[in-house]
Design a protein around this motif. Structure first.
Motif, PDB file in Angstrom:
ATOM      1  N   THR A   1       0.848  -1.194   0.000  1.00  0.00           N
ATOM      2  CA  THR A   1       0.000   0.000   0.000  1.00  0.00           C
ATOM      3  C   THR A   1       0.880   1.239   0.000  1.00  0.00           C
ATOM      4  O   THR A   1       1.804   1.363   0.817  1.00  0.00           O
ATOM      5  CB  THR A   1      -0.917   0.020   1.241  1.00  0.00           C
ATOM      6  OG1 THR A   1      -1.651  -1.210   1.290  1.00  0.00           O
ATOM      7  CG2 THR A   1      -1.888   1.186   1.165  1.00  0.00           C
ATOM      8  N   TRP A   2       0.578   2.170  -0.904  1.00  0.00           N
ATOM      9  CA  TRP A   2       1.347   3.411  -0.991  1.00  0.00           C
ATOM     10  C   TRP A   2       0.861   4.401   0.061  1.00  0.00           C
ATOM     11  O   TRP A   2      -0.338   4.691   0.159  1.00  0.00           O
ATOM     12  CB  TRP A   2       1.230   4.025  -2.379  1.00  0.00           C
ATOM     13  CG  TRP A   2       1.905   5.358  -2.525  1.00  0.00           C
ATOM     14  CD1 TRP A   2       1.312   6.567  -2.700  1.00  0.00           C
ATOM     15  CD2 TRP A   2       3.311   5.602  -2.517  1.00  0.00           C
ATOM     16  NE1 TRP A   2       2.260   7.556  -2.806  1.00  0.00           N
ATOM     17  CE2 TRP A   2       3.498   6.999  -2.686  1.00  0.00           C
ATOM     18  CE3 TRP A   2       4.444   4.790  -2.376  1.00  0.00           C
ATOM     19  CZ2 TRP A   2       4.751   7.592  -2.727  1.00  0.00           C
ATOM     20  CZ3 TRP A   2       5.700   5.376  -2.411  1.00  0.00           C
ATOM     21  CH2 TRP A   2       5.846   6.749  -2.593  1.00  0.00           C
ATOM     22  N   ASP A   3       1.790   4.907   0.854  1.00  0.00           N
ATOM     23  CA  ASP A   3       1.501   5.922   1.865  1.00  0.00           C
ATOM     24  C   ASP A   3       1.855   7.273   1.267  1.00  0.00           C
ATOM     25  O   ASP A   3       3.031   7.631   1.174  1.00  0.00           O
ATOM     26  CB  ASP A   3       2.328   5.645   3.121  1.00  0.00           C
ATOM     27  CG  ASP A   3       2.020   6.613   4.260  1.00  0.00           C
ATOM     28  OD1 ASP A   3       1.514   7.720   3.987  1.00  0.00           O
ATOM     29  OD2 ASP A   3       2.326   6.263   5.422  1.00  0.00           O
ATOM     30  N   GLU A   4       0.845   8.053   0.847  1.00  0.00           N
ATOM     31  CA  GLU A   4       1.121   9.302   0.161  1.00  0.00           C
ATOM     32  C   GLU A   4       1.539  10.415   1.116  1.00  0.00           C
ATOM     33  O   GLU A   4       1.976  11.480   0.675  1.00  0.00           O
ATOM     34  CB  GLU A   4      -0.082   9.737  -0.671  1.00  0.00           C
ATOM     35  CG  GLU A   4      -1.327  10.055   0.111  1.00  0.00           C
ATOM     36  CD  GLU A   4      -2.443  10.569  -0.795  1.00  0.00           C
ATOM     37  OE1 GLU A   4      -2.123  10.888  -1.958  1.00  0.00           O
ATOM     38  OE2 GLU A   4      -3.601  10.638  -0.346  1.00  0.00           O
ATOM     39  N   THR A   5       1.411  10.188   2.418  1.00  0.00           N
ATOM     40  CA  THR A   5       1.890  11.176   3.386  1.00  0.00           C
ATOM     41  C   THR A   5       3.389  11.027   3.610  1.00  0.00           C
ATOM     42  O   THR A   5       4.150  12.003   3.560  1.00  0.00           O
ATOM     43  CB  THR A   5       1.149  11.036   4.723  1.00  0.00           C
ATOM     44  OG1 THR A   5      -0.252  11.226   4.507  1.00  0.00           O
ATOM     45  CG2 THR A   5       1.640  12.054   5.735  1.00  0.00           C
ATOM     46  N   GLU A   6       3.820   9.800   3.826  1.00  0.00           N
ATOM     47  CA  GLU A   6       5.242   9.531   4.079  1.00  0.00           C
ATOM     48  C   GLU A   6       6.022   9.221   2.798  1.00  0.00           C
ATOM     49  O   GLU A   6       7.243   9.105   2.830  1.00  0.00           O
ATOM     50  CB  GLU A   6       5.381   8.364   5.056  1.00  0.00           C
ATOM     51  CG  GLU A   6       4.756   8.605   6.426  1.00  0.00           C
ATOM     52  CD  GLU A   6       5.457   9.712   7.177  1.00  0.00           C
ATOM     53  OE1 GLU A   6       6.680   9.906   6.957  1.00  0.00           O
ATOM     54  OE2 GLU A   6       4.802  10.411   7.976  1.00  0.00           O
TER      55      GLU A   6
ATOM     56  N   TRP B   1       6.218   2.789   0.741  1.00  0.00           N
ATOM     57  CA  TRP B   1       5.346   1.626   0.605  1.00  0.00           C
ATOM     58  C   TRP B   1       5.278   0.861   1.913  1.00  0.00           C
ATOM     59  O   TRP B   1       6.306   0.636   2.561  1.00  0.00           O
ATOM     60  CB  TRP B   1       5.853   0.698  -0.491  1.00  0.00           C
ATOM     61  CG  TRP B   1       5.638   1.223  -1.878  1.00  0.00           C
ATOM     62  CD1 TRP B   1       6.526   1.919  -2.639  1.00  0.00           C
ATOM     63  CD2 TRP B   1       4.450   1.095  -2.655  1.00  0.00           C
ATOM     64  NE1 TRP B   1       5.963   2.242  -3.848  1.00  0.00           N
ATOM     65  CE2 TRP B   1       4.688   1.748  -3.883  1.00  0.00           C
ATOM     66  CE3 TRP B   1       3.212   0.497  -2.437  1.00  0.00           C
ATOM     67  CZ2 TRP B   1       3.723   1.809  -4.887  1.00  0.00           C
ATOM     68  CZ3 TRP B   1       2.250   0.562  -3.439  1.00  0.00           C
ATOM     69  CH2 TRP B   1       2.514   1.211  -4.642  1.00  0.00           C
ATOM     70  N   THR B   2       4.071   0.480   2.304  1.00  0.00           N
ATOM     71  CA  THR B   2       3.876  -0.439   3.419  1.00  0.00           C
ATOM     72  C   THR B   2       3.675  -1.835   2.838  1.00  0.00           C
ATOM     73  O   THR B   2       2.792  -2.040   1.995  1.00  0.00           O
ATOM     74  CB  THR B   2       2.657  -0.044   4.268  1.00  0.00           C
ATOM     75  OG1 THR B   2       2.873   1.267   4.803  1.00  0.00           O
ATOM     76  CG2 THR B   2       2.456  -1.033   5.412  1.00  0.00           C
TER      77      THR B   2
ATOM     78  N   THR C   1       8.395  -1.307   5.717  1.00  0.00           N
ATOM     79  CA  THR C   1       8.170  -0.182   4.814  1.00  0.00           C
ATOM     80  C   THR C   1       9.403  -0.007   3.943  1.00  0.00           C
ATOM     81  O   THR C   1      10.522  -0.390   4.319  1.00  0.00           O
ATOM     82  CB  THR C   1       7.891   1.116   5.587  1.00  0.00           C
ATOM     83  OG1 THR C   1       8.977   1.368   6.498  1.00  0.00           O
ATOM     84  CG2 THR C   1       6.589   1.008   6.363  1.00  0.00           C
TER      85      THR C   1
END
Length: 565
Positions: free
Chosen positions: A165-170, A173-174, A183
């Motif tokens: 899952t892409w973390d658009e804040t950080e 990738w998780t 990550t």
């Protein structure tokens, strides 16, 4: 019915103790993987933390996570180390490296690309035993490369990737695996197209009283001697399995929807004198590899622009069939009705003779139904069987990893590809999935040469991608501009119209469910290498992590935006 459980699985020089070892040393020998001109490890780079083996446990953060330990994944790991990147892991769901050459261990399994071309240019093997190597030797080669370049500390075997899952804040990738969560700043997917078997849904198969398995999940515990065996499919695997098991079984029935074009395999043992020469004068091995490459480059235009030039090759294949099969009825069944090259051309000296043996029957129709131990073909033909072996290929145009990747807009990669088929910029990166890269991605396959050449080109692109991120500084990501991806794919599909794969009159695994060719590269390997030598930032948006107080700043070459655009 007793069936094998179909799990998902990811397709030597000498020297004395006083001599410096090198990547071509014999399997088991070790060497320093860093050449003299390789930069020192960057500050902060380190071998990734190996702690954490229980499901749900956090496994830490890495700069790069590679998925798969076949040729693509092992090649990526070597290139990362040679680029000075040591903060990475290779996630592999199986218990060893090897990819498709680990999974496909069926009798007779052999590569159809010459050995000296089917190996890394940076790790030549002067001791290939034959011009076309078998599965065992290729798997041993990959184990050897893993040891030579000291990759084992980076391997995470038994770590099947369940979700990304892409973390658009950080801007990271998780990655959820069967052994924990980690990550990564960048993910390199090297699962390969020949990793997940495809078995057709056949009515009645669940009630079959015998054994059923796919060729890529071979049942080595099962004795086929004297049994009635049904082989479903006539691809490359079947062409090797049939002659290997024909002398053992009581009866072999081949269900053939479409006959393949088969050329003789010019295979021989490589002499000790040749191997000695390649060990003592490595340049001779390089020349040999170069000649094999050059010949195949010259063949490309016949596949991509002038299919009519394949006529002489087709004539040779017809002659091979006529020489091997004297029965006119059987020969008619085995004669293709499409242009040679439309499907992958098979190489075998034993396939046709095996089909002509008294204990073999060729059913010129696909399997339609199973009723007890009776197999019923689409043309009504019936055959009794104790064992069913599916040689029906792999999930190439609908790769399962795509269902597990969720990008910036909350959609999976499979959903992004659902409408227009698999697409990627330069076969590597996909719009909506920042810092995600695929090795052997859409339209990078080959019809006549070695995929290792394409893999190495993509490793060049990966290396420059990471260099660009390093120049841009921490907390950045590269996101493919949709227009750039669309233009790249439009040109590929336009070129594809003239190829034998699209015009040859066949249905092959190169085509997806809508008939689009999303698999093969319509050019030479040399052209692909030029086009993937470096990253063009004009084809990307630059994303930066920012706090709520930050304001977007423009960036040279592409639009710089915050993580939440």
């Amino acid at each position: 019915m007793s069936r094998q459980r179909h799990e998902q699985h990811d397709e030597h020089p000498h020297g004395t103790e006083h001599e410096r070892e090198h990547p071509g040393d014999r399997p088991g020998d070790r060497t320093d993987d860093r050449p003299a001109d390789r930069p020192a490890d960057r500050p902060g780079d380190r071998p990734a933390d190996r702690t954490g083996d229980r499901a749900g446990e956090h496994l830490g953060h890495v700069r790069v996570a590679v998925i798969g330990a076949g040729f693509g994944g092992i090649g990526a790991a070597v290139r990362l180390r040679r680029e000075g990147v040591t903060d990475f892991v290779v996630l592999e769901r199986a218990d060893s490296v090897g990819g498709t050459w680990r999974d496909n261990s069926y009798p007779g399994c052999t590569c159809d690309v010459p050995s000296h071309l089917y190996s890394f240019s940076f790790a030549p093997n002067p001791d290939w035993p034959r011009t076309f190597s078998g599965q065992g030797h290729i798997r041993a080669y990959l184990e050897h490369v893993t040891d030579v370049f000291r990759l084992r500390p980076h391997l995470r075997l038994g770590h099947e990737v369940l979700r990304l899952t892409w973390d658009e804040t950080e801007l990271r990738w998780t990655i959820e695996t069967g052994r924990g969560v980690l990550t990564a700043e960048v993910v390199v997917s090297a699962t390969g197209p020949l990793s997940d078997p495809k078995i057709p849904e056949v009515p009645g198969i669940e009630d079959f009283p015998g054994e059923v398995f796919h060729s890529a999940r071979w049942r080595h515990d099962l004795d086929l001697a004297g049994k009635r065996v049904a082989m479903i499919g006539t691809g490359a695997s079947a062409a090797q399995i049939v002659p290997a098991i024909q002398p053992l079984v009581g009866r072999l029935t081949l269900f053939q929807r479409t006959p393949p074009w088969v050329m003789p395999r010019v295979d021989r043992r490589i002499s000790e004198a040749e191997r000695w020469l390649h060990r003592r004068l490595p340049l001779t091995g390089t020349v040999r590899r170069g000649l094999l490459w050059g010949i195949r480059e010259l063949q490309v235009s016949a596949f991509t622009r002038h299919p009519s030039r394949l006529g002489p090759v087709e004539a040779l294949s017809r002659a091979n069939l006529a020489k091997s099969v004297k029965d006119p009825e059987l020969r008619a069944k085995l004669t293709p009705s499409y242009r040679i090259g439309c499907k992958r051309i098979l190489l075998s000296n034993e396939y046709y003779p095996a089909l002509a043996r008294p204990n073999v029957e060729v059913v010129a129709s696909g399997l339609q139904e199973v009723s007890g131990s009776t197999l019923i073909a689409a043309d009504g033909s019936r055959a009794e069987a104790d064992v069913i072996i599916f040689g029906t290929g792999f999930r190439v145009t609908d790769i399962p990893i795509a269902e597990r990747v969720t990008g910036a807009d909350g959609h999976t990669l499979a959903e992004a590809w659902r409408k227009d088929g698999m697409q990627a910029l330069r076969g590597a990166t996909t719009a909506g999935f920042p810092n995600w890269m695929t090795i052997i991605g859409p339209n990078t396959g080959l019809g006549n040469s070695s995929m290792i050449l394409m893999i190495e080109s993509q490793l060049n692109y990966m290396a420059d991608y990471l260099r660009q991120l390093a120049v841009l500084g921490g907390g950045t990501a590269l996101a493919v501009r949709p227009a750039a991806q669309t233009e790249w794919n439009r040109e590929i599909q336009q070129r594809m119209r003239r190829t034998v794969w699209n015009t040859g009159g066949c249905t092959s695994w190169y085509l997806d469910a809508q008939g689009r060719n999303t698999t093969v590269w319509p050019g030479t390997t040399g052209e692909f290498r030029r086009l993937t030598r470096e990253v063009d930032l004009a084809e990307y948006d630059i994303l930066r992590v920012r706090s709520p107080r930050d304001t977007p700043l423009p960036a040279s070459g592409a639009a710089a935006t915050g993580a939440a655009r």
